[in-house]
Motif scaffolding. Sequence first.
Motif, PDB file in Angstrom:
ATOM      1  N   TYR A 255       7.107  -0.297   6.720  1.00 60.53           N
ATOM      2  CA  TYR A 255       5.964   0.607   6.808  1.00 60.53           C
ATOM      3  C   TYR A 255       4.777  -0.067   6.130  1.00 60.53           C
ATOM      4  O   TYR A 255       4.801  -0.326   4.926  1.00 60.53           O
ATOM      5  CB  TYR A 255       6.308   1.922   6.106  1.00 60.53           C
ATOM      6  N   TYR A 256       3.718  -0.346   6.911  1.00 54.54           N
ATOM      7  CA  TYR A 256       2.577  -1.119   6.426  1.00 54.54           C
ATOM      8  C   TYR A 256       1.355  -0.209   6.206  1.00 54.54           C
ATOM      9  O   TYR A 256       0.991   0.571   7.090  1.00 54.54           O
ATOM     10  CB  TYR A 256       2.178  -2.197   7.432  1.00 54.54           C
ATOM     11  N   ARG A 257       0.739  -0.358   5.043  1.00 49.18           N
ATOM     12  CA  ARG A 257      -0.528   0.310   4.746  1.00 49.18           C
ATOM     13  C   ARG A 257      -1.451  -0.672   4.040  1.00 49.18           C
ATOM     14  O   ARG A 257      -0.991  -1.574   3.345  1.00 49.18           O
ATOM     15  CB  ARG A 257      -0.322   1.528   3.829  1.00 49.18           C
ATOM     16  N   ASP A 258      -2.759  -0.473   4.210  1.00 55.27           N
ATOM     17  CA  ASP A 258      -3.759  -1.149   3.398  1.00 55.27           C
ATOM     18  C   ASP A 258      -4.372  -0.117   2.466  1.00 55.27           C
ATOM     19  O   ASP A 258      -4.431   1.074   2.784  1.00 55.27           O
ATOM     20  CB  ASP A 258      -4.860  -1.770   4.258  1.00 55.27           C
ATOM     21  N   VAL A 259      -4.854  -0.561   1.309  1.00 50.97           N
ATOM     22  CA  VAL A 259      -5.405   0.382   0.345  1.00 50.97           C
ATOM     23  C   VAL A 259      -6.489  -0.301  -0.476  1.00 50.97           C
ATOM     24  O   VAL A 259      -6.417  -1.508  -0.735  1.00 50.97           O
ATOM     25  CB  VAL A 259      -4.279   0.939  -0.569  1.00 50.97           C
ATOM     26  N   VAL A 260      -7.516   0.473  -0.851  1.00 50.03           N
ATOM     27  CA  VAL A 260      -8.582  -0.023  -1.718  1.00 50.03           C
ATOM     28  C   VAL A 260      -8.782   0.964  -2.856  1.00 50.03           C
ATOM     29  O   VAL A 260      -8.435   2.143  -2.754  1.00 50.03           O
ATOM     30  CB  VAL A 260      -9.916  -0.222  -0.952  1.00 50.03           C
ATOM     31  N   LEU A 261      -9.353   0.476  -3.956  1.00 49.65           N
ATOM     32  CA  LEU A 261      -9.641   1.324  -5.100  1.00 49.65           C
ATOM     33  C   LEU A 261     -10.957   2.060  -4.861  1.00 49.65           C
ATOM     34  O   LEU A 261     -11.937   1.462  -4.395  1.00 49.65           O
ATOM     35  CB  LEU A 261      -9.730   0.481  -6.372  1.00 49.65           C
ATOM     36  N   GLU A 262     -11.006   3.339  -5.179  1.00 47.64           N
ATOM     37  CA  GLU A 262     -12.194   4.128  -4.877  1.00 47.64           C
ATOM     38  C   GLU A 262     -13.437   3.592  -5.575  1.00 47.64           C
ATOM     39  O   GLU A 262     -14.507   3.498  -4.959  1.00 47.64           O
ATOM     40  CB  GLU A 262     -11.983   5.593  -5.270  1.00 47.64           C
ATOM     41  N   THR A 263     -13.337   3.233  -6.837  1.00 47.96           N
ATOM     42  CA  THR A 263     -14.526   2.841  -7.584  1.00 47.96           C
ATOM     43  C   THR A 263     -14.921   1.379  -7.379  1.00 47.96           C
ATOM     44  O   THR A 263     -15.984   0.956  -7.836  1.00 47.96           O
ATOM     45  CB  THR A 263     -14.329   3.094  -9.089  1.00 47.96           C
TER      46      THR A 263
END
Length: 362
Positions: free
Chosen positions: A208-216
């Motif tokens: 299961y692949y996801r990309d993610v970034v930090l909000e700030t």
Amino acid sequence: MIMWGRSMAYRMAAAVPFPLMGWDVDEDINYGWMRRIASSTLLQFMQHPEFLQDSVPTLGFYGAFEPAVQIYSCRASVYWMGKLFMGLLVPEDSPFWTATENNGAWDNAFEADQVYNKFQPGSEILITNYPNIGASEVRSWCHERVADDWQKFRSTENYNRLAYNTEFHWQADGANGEVAMNYLFLNDKQEWEAFRLYDFQKFEKGIYYRDVVLETNEEWAMNLADIPLPNGILRVDRQLSPQTVQMRLGHYALPDLGHGIEVSSREVKGHSVTILDNGSHQLAMVPLLGWGQTEVVSAEGLHPISEKSKVLVVTGTYEPETNSNPIYATLMLWKKSGESWSDEELLPVEVSPSLIILRKSS
């Protein structure tokens, strides 16, 4: 019932579709399994000693639990759970009532030492069943900023965990770096900030692949890959940040059930293994690549089951100028208490600096 999403104080209301299926007669439906799910969900709460306070259901999951309460919740909100009793409108000669209760696929389809994934393309949700421990797990994705979340729950632990498990309810994040089943980063304000801005990529070959970034700071980003195994999860994540970052990754948390939580460690083929045992379940964390050390983090007031809890957290500092390998790989494993661990169960992979290979039996 899994602890996931909004309005947890409604509890067993979530099971009402199962008895209502009794209005239909369909030979392909295992009504005995549907009734087992509904009755077990009812008993999950009605038999819990902290469910009632002064004869009134608490605002929480079992007992009162402030991190799970939404801003629209009020004292009467808990009675929404009464919707489950709409099932009593189903005629008594319905197959929902006349069929013999059973455990469905858990008895006749799922085999030990296997893992079963069911991907839902429409919602991009992955449901995983683990016969060895009798648990189900949900992986989804959210992309909700705290700055835009006027309801103050869509960006929280209700949705931003890496996974949600029926055996290990989510623990709230703490101000001092306490985290369970998520990443934390030390942001520019020197505060620990959790990932919450996820984007689903694909589910392919059991991954299961996801990309993610930090909000700030959206330059602080990672590619995430979850690989469910018979006794846990293999995470193989890639750090993409152009700057030095301090980060933490937490396993599920274990509540103290009144007898303390035992901590043990061992070495398997050069890899350090840390194990927690609360008398009901064991959790093991095995850092494979990238991480510095494993910490046992104690928490108070963050877990829905008990005031005190512990969680295994791996820590690390990523420096793009000096880190030639941006891969951070971790095994997050579990067993019932009283069961022993073999070396093969604690290390079901072969590891090199550039390659991780699952053994065939895994």
